[in-house]
Write a protein that holds these residues in place. Sequence first.
Motif: not given
Length: 347
Positions: A108-135
Amino acid sequence: MAWQSGSVAVRRARTPGQHGGVSPSSLPPYHASALRPSWPTLPTALRAAVANRLGAPVVTARVAGAGFTRGFAAVLDTADGGRAFVKAAPAAEQPHLVDWYAREAAILDRLPAGLPAPRPRWTLSAAGWFVLCTDAVDGHTPHLPWVPAELDATLSAYAEVAAALADPPAELTALGLPRLADLARSDILWWEEVAAGREPTPALPPPVRGRLPELVALESLLPRYADAATGLVHGDLRVDNVLIDAHGRAWFCDWTWVCSGPAWFDLAGLLLTAYASGLDADRLFATHPATVGAPPDALDATLAALAGYYLTGAAAAPPTASPHLPAHQRWSGEQLLDWLARRQGWR
């Protein structure tokens, strides 16, 4: 210029509910196929970490109903009026989902701009979980049988994607994405496995019984055709990975399986539900810009390969998947074979 289908989408090849049309009793519940944890059941430390990255406490969480994994996925609303879409999976119990979400974040971070795809915001690892956040995309899974306006919007949006990924950016290809040709050789030549006795023979509808040699021959074409492709494809384009927003625009989700391959492969998978809806899927496929230059039997090769993939997979769904996954796979495989049988005249 955006692809326009005009009145094509409303031209029906069959009557829905008849053979080859959507049957309400057998249709997988694509809008509610997932079995996911709720926000309150997530570890306290994880919820605190997510809220901290969002910048405000989470006040509502609308869990996504579509999909076939057990990972957490929800639109989160925060006390300051913010909104985001969050996926999360525990590394110990679901390491494959962690890998998938991390791969999707990079794509998602490398897709061409303007495509009908959610834009990524951030990722994190916490409490043994991996998290992906997008628009967040405020939308709904397309209605089945397909509503013509929603199908037109989806096919138009895919024309944008296919055009943009025909010459993908270097930073995206630098991820070392797989090739559909290689995946087809190792993961999709299922009729060859059935013919060799290495996979059990799935139940086949009457028109296809006794057609195993033809199925093997057709699916064997896909690796060679895919090998010639230079662009990228979504790789998992189906109705439950589409959202229609309030303005009628289509968005594509779940970008984990991007690979190099021909755009018409994605289109065939997407049009499975159009065929099942009684629409003229042959015409929709043939007139879409993604099929320019496609071999004459590209659709038949894809239908055969995907049918084998789905029908053999229905008997081997992983325990970490949604309990609706086998029904989706069986239904999809049967519809693909019905479509293929009509095209081949196996009646």
